[in-house]
Design a protein around this motif. Sequence first.
Motif, PDB file in Angstrom:
ATOM      1  N   SER A  22      51.191  35.513  43.394  1.00 19.89           N
ATOM      2  CA  SER A  22      51.682  36.617  44.198  1.00 19.89           C
ATOM      3  C   SER A  22      53.195  36.556  44.286  1.00 19.89           C
ATOM      4  O   SER A  22      53.782  35.530  44.573  1.00 19.89           O
ATOM      5  N   SER A  77      49.943  44.374  42.760  1.00 20.82           N
ATOM      6  CA  SER A  77      49.399  43.294  43.566  1.00 20.82           C
ATOM      7  C   SER A  77      48.230  43.831  44.357  1.00 20.82           C
ATOM      8  O   SER A  77      47.920  45.009  44.312  1.00 20.82           O
ATOM      9  N   GLN A  78      47.677  42.965  45.044  1.00 20.70           N
ATOM     10  CA  GLN A  78      46.504  43.380  45.803  1.00 20.70           C
ATOM     11  C   GLN A  78      46.848  44.473  46.814  1.00 20.70           C
ATOM     12  O   GLN A  78      46.028  45.303  47.149  1.00 20.70           O
ATOM     13  N   MET A  88      41.438  45.904  38.112  1.00 22.01           N
ATOM     14  CA  MET A  88      41.943  44.942  39.068  1.00 22.01           C
ATOM     15  C   MET A  88      40.746  44.579  39.915  1.00 22.01           C
ATOM     16  O   MET A  88      40.199  45.406  40.624  1.00 22.01           O
ATOM     17  N   ASP A 100      41.699  49.988  40.025  1.00 22.76           N
ATOM     18  CA  ASP A 100      41.245  49.146  41.101  1.00 22.76           C
ATOM     19  C   ASP A 100      39.736  49.202  41.141  1.00 22.76           C
ATOM     20  O   ASP A 100      39.118  50.242  41.235  1.00 22.76           O
ATOM     21  N   GLU A 138      40.140  41.843  42.140  1.00 20.36           N
ATOM     22  CA  GLU A 138      40.351  41.521  43.531  1.00 20.36           C
ATOM     23  C   GLU A 138      41.445  40.492  43.623  1.00 20.36           C
ATOM     24  O   GLU A 138      41.933  39.982  42.633  1.00 20.36           O
ATOM     25  N   THR A 139      41.751  40.202  44.797  1.00 26.93           N
ATOM     26  CA  THR A 139      42.782  39.206  44.979  1.00 26.93           C
ATOM     27  C   THR A 139      42.132  37.887  45.338  1.00 26.93           C
ATOM     28  O   THR A 139      41.266  37.821  46.191  1.00 26.93           O
ATOM     29  N   LYS A 184      46.403  47.701  45.173  1.00 26.61           N
ATOM     30  CA  LYS A 184      45.297  47.761  44.235  1.00 26.61           C
ATOM     31  C   LYS A 184      44.703  49.152  44.098  1.00 26.61           C
ATOM     32  O   LYS A 184      43.926  49.413  43.206  1.00 26.61           O
ATOM     33  N   ARG A 216      48.086  33.377  45.836  1.00 27.55           N
ATOM     34  CA  ARG A 216      47.608  34.742  45.760  1.00 27.55           C
ATOM     35  C   ARG A 216      47.647  35.208  44.321  1.00 27.55           C
ATOM     36  O   ARG A 216      48.678  35.261  43.689  1.00 27.55           O
ATOM     37  N   ASN A 217      46.524  35.533  43.921  1.00 30.01           N
ATOM     38  CA  ASN A 217      46.440  35.979  42.538  1.00 30.01           C
ATOM     39  C   ASN A 217      45.783  37.333  42.467  1.00 30.01           C
ATOM     40  O   ASN A 217      45.016  37.713  43.327  1.00 30.01           O
ATOM     41  N   VAL A 218      46.059  37.962  41.436  1.00 31.32           N
ATOM     42  CA  VAL A 218      45.410  39.237  41.185  1.00 31.32           C
ATOM     43  C   VAL A 218      44.564  39.061  39.941  1.00 31.32           C
ATOM     44  O   VAL A 218      45.046  38.651  38.908  1.00 31.32           O
TER      45      VAL A 218
END
Length: 652
Positions: free
Chosen positions: A369, A446-447, A200, A343, A202-203, A450, A379-381
Motif C-alpha cells: 500500500s 488501491s483498495q 481487483m 473491482d 480485494e485488499t 477499488k 496492505r496489498n491489492v
Amino acid sequence: MVSETRLDYGFSGYQVPVFPRASRSARVRVPSRKKCGNNQKHAFEILASVAGELLQESRYFVPPDCKEDQHGTPEITVVKEQEDERQLLNCSHSDQETYDDKTSLQHQIHASNKFSNVQDQFNLKSSSTLKNLDLSKNVCLADQSAKVDDETASSSATVGISSPESGEFFEGQVEDARAEFSIIQSVDTATLPVTGGLEMLETDHKSPAFFCSESKLDASLFKDWITLGPSRHSNTIETVSRDDDENFIGCTQAGTTLKAFRLPSDLADQRVNNLSASRHWRVSPNLNGGTSFKNDGRRRSSFHSGRTNYTRQRSQRISPFKKRKFFNQCPFTAPDRVFQFEDKFSSADKRSNGDKCNAAVEVASSVASPHLPPGSRDRNVKLRIKSFKVPELFVEIPTTATVGSLKRTVMEAVTTVLGDGLHVGILLQGKKVRDDSKTLFQTGISQDHKHHHLGFTLEPKHTQTKPSQCSGEQGLTRRGTPLTLDPGASSAFLVPPATDCASGAESDLQVVSSLSNISADVANPQPLVSIPAISVEALAVVPFHHRPVHREFVQRRIRRPFSVSEVEALVQAVEKLGTGRWRDVKLRAFDNAKHRTYVDLKDKWKTLVHTARISPQQRRGEPVPQELLDRVLAAHAYWSQQQARQHNKSAV
DNA sequence: ATTAGGG
DNA sequence: CCCTAAT
C-alpha cells in the motif's frame, strides 16, 4: 512404347545435374523471413508481469473457494469447470484430449437440462428464435468434421438441435462452401485470443500466504467458436466446440485450463475498449519497416516459431516457476488491447459474469500500500488479470485444411499479432496514467479506490496509440462501418464491440460481419447459406487500414502421398517426355489431377529418384514396386545424359 | 507461368 | 510440400 524407350537408355545410374545451379549459399540472398522471437518474448513478458511490473509484485491469486487440482496447482477454478463441462455436456468423446486433429474433429456436445448452465458457462447462445422454440434447455450439437480422402479433402459441419423433451432432433449438414464458411467463421470467431481482464479482488492486510509469486498465463485455453448459419431466419445457434488444446501454447496435458479463450457472455464488456489500436499491429513496422508484415507473418516462420514454443510449453507443467519461463518463450501475448480491471465487488452483475469469464491470464498481485512505508506489505491489492483479449484476427484457410492446421493457423495469427512488441498502458477511470513514477496509491490504485475501473492497455511500442478507455475515434470508426448483426445470427467473425467503456455496461457479444453479403444470409431461408470464401474485396468492407492480414496465413497444402498408380503414370510420362518438362508431364499424365501441380510432379520425381537409390529398408510410405523404381533410375539416367549432351552441344 | 533446386 | 531464383 515404354520398353522401347527403356532400351534407349544408355546406362543406368544417376548423374548429377548437368547444369548445376549455383548453390543457394553462393547466391546473394537477403533474408526475407525473420523470426519474431524477441518481440514476442517481450510481449509475453508484459503479459506475464503486468502486475509484477506495475504493481511491483505479482501474486498468484487463489480464489478462496479453490481447491487444488490434481496437479497441486491452484487452478481449481479451471479444473472444476472442466469437469463440469464434461459432466454437463456429456461429451461423446471421453477423451477429447486425444483428438486426432489431422483427420477429423468431431465434436458432439450433448447437454442435458443442465444445458442452461452450460450455456452460460460456455457462452453458448441461442437466438431468441431458438428460445422461443424452447430450445433453451435443449441440446446443442455441433459436429464439425474435416475429412480427407485420397482424392479430395472436404470438410463439413453439422449443427443440430435436439429437444430432450420432444426427442426431436434437427440437424443440418454443411459442406463445401458452407463448410468453408463455417470454418472461416470458426476461425474468425475464434478471434478471441487473448482475452484479458483484471480484477481487483480485494485488499489483503495479511501476509499473502495464498499467493505464489508468479502469474500464470494459460494461453492454452482456447476454444473454437463456431457460428453456424441459422437454419432459418434467425434460428441460430452458437456452439462452442471445444478444442483439444494440444496445439496451443500453454496447453497442458492435464487440460487444466479450458477456459482460456472462451468468450464469456460478458465478453463484450471485456472487449470494450480494445479497438483503439486494434489494427495497428497489422501495419506495424514489424521487422522490415512497415511493409514487412508479410514476411514477418509468413506462415512458415511464424509457424515454426510457434510450434517450437508450443513444444516447449507442452513439457512445462504448471509450476509457477516454469510459467515464468513460459512467458519468456512464448510469443503469445496480448496485443494492443485494453483489458478491464474491475473491482470484483463493485457490481454483483459483473461479478457473476466475471465468474463465467475465463481467465487466460490470472495474475494476482500483492501490492504494498502506497500510504505505508515503502517495503511494508501490510496492505496489498490483489489483482487478477482474468484474461487478455486479442479481438480481431482474420484467417483464411481452405476447407481442405486439417483441423490441426486450422489450429496452427490461428495460433500463427495470434502469434503474429503478439509478436510486435507491446507495452503496457494503464487507464484509470478512463484516463491514461502516464506518470510511471507515481505510486499506485498516488495514482489511485488501491483498495480505497477499488470501485474505480482500472484498465490496462497493451499497445504497440511504435504506435503511440492512446486508447482512451473507449477507444474513441477508432472505435467509432469501426463501429460505424461493419454490419452489426443479431448476436445470434450467423456471422463471420466477432469484432470487439466498441461499446462505450464508460458505462462498462454488459453488452452481449456483438457479432459484426465484414461481409456485406452476410446480411443476405440472415434473411435467407436456407438453413445454411454458403458464403464465398472471404475475399479480399469482401474484407475490404471492413475499415481496415491496410490489406487484410489473413492472406499471410496460408494453409499448407494437405499431404497427399502418391499412389503407386500415380507413380506409374509419372514414370511413364517421364520416360516419354523426360525430366525438365514437368508441365508437359502434368498435362500428359495428371491433367485431371487438380491437386498435382507440375511442381509436385517434379518433386515427386526427385524423391522417386532418391527412393530408388536407397535401400528398401530406408524407404517409407507405401512401397513402390521395384520395377518402377528401376524405371525411374533408368529414365533419370537417360534423360540426364540427354541433357548433358544437349549442354555440350550448345556449349560447343 | 515454368523450371530447377535447396529446405 | 514449401519457397525462390531464374527464366
